[in-house]
Design a protein around this motif. Structure first.
Motif, PDB file in Angstrom:
ATOM      1  N   LEU A   2      31.665  28.039   1.164  1.00 33.21           N
ATOM      2  CA  LEU A   2      30.402  28.265   0.816  1.00 33.21           C
ATOM      3  C   LEU A   2      29.612  27.453   0.389  1.00 33.21           C
ATOM      4  O   LEU A   2      28.407  27.484   0.372  1.00 33.21           O
ATOM      5  CB  LEU A   2      30.730  29.703  -0.203  1.00 33.21           C
ATOM      6  N   LEU A   3      30.070  26.652  -0.635  1.00 35.29           N
ATOM      7  CA  LEU A   3      29.280  25.669  -1.048  1.00 35.29           C
ATOM      8  C   LEU A   3      28.832  24.504   0.035  1.00 35.29           C
ATOM      9  O   LEU A   3      27.676  24.175  -0.460  1.00 35.29           O
ATOM     10  CB  LEU A   3      30.240  24.546  -2.086  1.00 35.29           C
ATOM     11  N   LEU A   4      29.593  24.295   0.953  1.00 37.72           N
ATOM     12  CA  LEU A   4      29.077  23.413   2.054  1.00 37.72           C
ATOM     13  C   LEU A   4      27.890  24.076   2.929  1.00 37.72           C
ATOM     14  O   LEU A   4      26.885  23.540   3.139  1.00 37.72           O
ATOM     15  CB  LEU A   4      30.027  23.077   3.032  1.00 37.72           C
ATOM     16  N   ARG A   5      27.938  25.565   3.007  1.00 42.32           N
ATOM     17  CA  ARG A   5      27.159  26.235   3.650  1.00 42.32           C
ATOM     18  C   ARG A   5      25.824  26.214   3.021  1.00 42.32           C
ATOM     19  O   ARG A   5      24.604  26.127   3.378  1.00 42.32           O
ATOM     20  CB  ARG A   5      27.488  27.729   4.095  1.00 42.32           C
ATOM     21  N   ASN A   6      25.933  26.285   1.761  1.00 37.39           N
ATOM     22  CA  ASN A   6      24.754  26.479   0.824  1.00 37.39           C
ATOM     23  C   ASN A   6      23.965  24.896   0.656  1.00 37.39           C
ATOM     24  O   ASN A   6      22.808  24.887   0.753  1.00 37.39           O
ATOM     25  CB  ASN A   6      24.829  26.871  -0.740  1.00 37.39           C
ATOM     26  N   ALA A   7      24.907  23.811   0.710  1.00 37.62           N
ATOM     27  CA  ALA A   7      24.307  22.501   0.571  1.00 37.62           C
ATOM     28  C   ALA A   7      23.706  22.299   2.196  1.00 37.62           C
ATOM     29  O   ALA A   7      22.589  21.604   2.143  1.00 37.62           O
ATOM     30  CB  ALA A   7      25.415  21.565   0.361  1.00 37.62           C
ATOM     31  N   LEU A   8      24.521  22.597   2.949  1.00 37.78           N
ATOM     32  CA  LEU A   8      23.400  22.610   4.480  1.00 37.78           C
ATOM     33  C   LEU A   8      22.210  23.328   4.506  1.00 37.78           C
ATOM     34  O   LEU A   8      21.328  22.768   5.017  1.00 37.78           O
ATOM     35  CB  LEU A   8      24.568  23.050   5.635  1.00 37.78           C
ATOM     36  N   GLN A   9      22.379  24.599   3.841  1.00 35.16           N
ATOM     37  CA  GLN A   9      20.936  25.382   4.041  1.00 35.16           C
ATOM     38  C   GLN A   9      19.898  24.353   3.372  1.00 35.16           C
ATOM     39  O   GLN A   9      18.834  24.381   3.653  1.00 35.16           O
ATOM     40  CB  GLN A   9      21.146  26.668   3.547  1.00 35.16           C
ATOM     41  N   GLY A  10      20.318  23.945   2.053  1.00 34.47           N
ATOM     42  CA  GLY A  10      19.289  23.294   1.137  1.00 34.47           C
ATOM     43  C   GLY A  10      18.804  21.979   2.008  1.00 34.47           C
ATOM     44  O   GLY A  10      17.723  21.565   2.002  1.00 34.47           O
ATOM     45  N   PHE A  11      19.866  21.115   2.627  1.00 30.24           N
ATOM     46  CA  PHE A  11      19.408  20.160   3.601  1.00 30.24           C
ATOM     47  C   PHE A  11      18.611  20.584   4.629  1.00 30.24           C
ATOM     48  O   PHE A  11      17.670  19.628   4.860  1.00 30.24           O
ATOM     49  CB  PHE A  11      20.650  19.221   4.043  1.00 30.24           C
ATOM     50  N   GLN A  12      18.786  21.379   5.217  1.00 30.23           N
ATOM     51  CA  GLN A  12      18.062  22.132   6.355  1.00 30.23           C
ATOM     52  C   GLN A  12      16.725  22.402   6.087  1.00 30.23           C
ATOM     53  O   GLN A  12      15.503  22.126   6.580  1.00 30.23           O
ATOM     54  CB  GLN A  12      18.441  23.385   7.030  1.00 30.23           C
ATOM     55  N   GLN A  13      16.376  23.012   4.803  1.00 30.77           N
ATOM     56  CA  GLN A  13      15.277  23.147   4.149  1.00 30.77           C
ATOM     57  C   GLN A  13      14.472  21.856   3.706  1.00 30.77           C
ATOM     58  O   GLN A  13      13.249  21.815   4.142  1.00 30.77           O
ATOM     59  CB  GLN A  13      15.136  24.101   2.968  1.00 30.77           C
ATOM     60  N   GLN A  14      15.100  21.070   3.312  1.00 27.25           N
ATOM     61  CA  GLN A  14      14.410  19.736   3.356  1.00 27.25           C
ATOM     62  C   GLN A  14      14.027  18.883   4.450  1.00 27.25           C
ATOM     63  O   GLN A  14      12.974  18.544   4.584  1.00 27.25           O
ATOM     64  CB  GLN A  14      15.319  18.759   2.439  1.00 27.25           C
ATOM     65  N   LEU A  15      14.959  19.062   5.598  1.00 26.98           N
ATOM     66  CA  LEU A  15      14.641  18.519   6.779  1.00 26.98           C
ATOM     67  C   LEU A  15      13.378  19.386   7.378  1.00 26.98           C
ATOM     68  O   LEU A  15      12.316  18.456   7.742  1.00 26.98           O
ATOM     69  CB  LEU A  15      15.761  19.009   7.758  1.00 26.98           C
ATOM     70  N   PHE A  16      13.008  20.536   7.234  1.00 26.15           N
ATOM     71  CA  PHE A  16      12.102  21.255   7.695  1.00 26.15           C
ATOM     72  C   PHE A  16      10.691  20.832   6.962  1.00 26.15           C
ATOM     73  O   PHE A  16       9.873  20.751   7.503  1.00 26.15           O
ATOM     74  CB  PHE A  16      12.170  22.929   7.684  1.00 26.15           C
ATOM     75  N   ALA A  17      10.980  20.683   5.627  1.00 20.12           N
ATOM     76  CA  ALA A  17       9.927  20.361   4.834  1.00 20.12           C
ATOM     77  C   ALA A  17       9.516  18.823   5.179  1.00 20.12           C
ATOM     78  O   ALA A  17       8.210  18.545   5.516  1.00 20.12           O
ATOM     79  CB  ALA A  17      10.097  20.479   3.486  1.00 20.12           C
ATOM     80  N   ALA A  18      10.276  18.104   5.532  1.00 21.65           N
ATOM     81  CA  ALA A  18       9.891  16.493   5.792  1.00 21.65           C
ATOM     82  C   ALA A  18       9.216  16.630   7.292  1.00 21.65           C
ATOM     83  O   ALA A  18       8.497  15.773   7.399  1.00 21.65           O
ATOM     84  CB  ALA A  18      11.246  15.557   5.692  1.00 21.65           C
TER      85      ALA A  18
END
Length: 177
Positions: free
Chosen positions: A47-63
């Protein structure tokens, strides 16, 4: 008596077997609890890894969105610089020969779609002046590169006219460019 001894012996062997079985059963229960605990830990870690991945994906989309915006602004600045230099010094442009005119690439539908999307975005944001400026610069560049009668000029002029109409600026909308 011997019969009883044999029975006691068998009972004692059965008791020992039962004790071994009970011990194995308890070991299995302990192992099961350990596995359940590990499973719970892995689930929490997952669950922690999924949340971290989701955060990274949001950062990637924003970038990626920021990069796309910067690329658009870069293209827009190039377009503005090119159009300005052409408009300021038209006499410096050589007269193209007929062969050069044939070799010039026509403006692709893709570039027109990009311009159209950006104009619509500006209009939806209420930035009509930017939409008008983009249309005028696109028309200027197309007229320089392809000529006033090029088929790609008309849709941009119609879009420019519509932007003026949206602003209730009918005088400019009806003006022939």
């Amino acid at each position: 008596m011997e019969f009883m001894n044999n029975r006691l012996k068998r009972g004692s062997e059965n008791g020992e077997q039962l004790m071994l079985f009970l011990e194995q059963f308890q070991n299995l229960e302990t192992e099961q609890r350990q596995l359940e605990f590990q499973n719970q830990q892995l689930s929490e870690e997952n669950l922690l890894l999924r949340n971290a991945l989701q955060g990274f994906q949001q950062q990637l989309f924003a970038a990626e969105a920021a990069i796309a915006q910067l690329q658009h602004e870069k293209e827009y600045m190039k377009l503005t610089a090119n159009a300005s230099s052409w408009l300021m010094a038209p006499s410096k442009l050589p007269d193209p020969s007929a062969e050069e005119l044939k070799q010039r690439p026509s403006v692709s539908a893709i570039s027109w779609e990009k311009i159209q999307k950006q104009v619509l975005k500006y209009v939806s944001e209420g930035r009509h002046e930017m939409a008008i400026l983009l249309c005028k610069e696109a028309v200027a560049e197309l007229e320089i590169v392809c000529g006033h009668d090029h088929p790609d000029v008309a849709p941009i002029l119609r879009t420019l006219e519509q932007v003026y109409r949206d602003q209730s600026n009918y005088k400019e909308a009806n003006k022939k460019l």
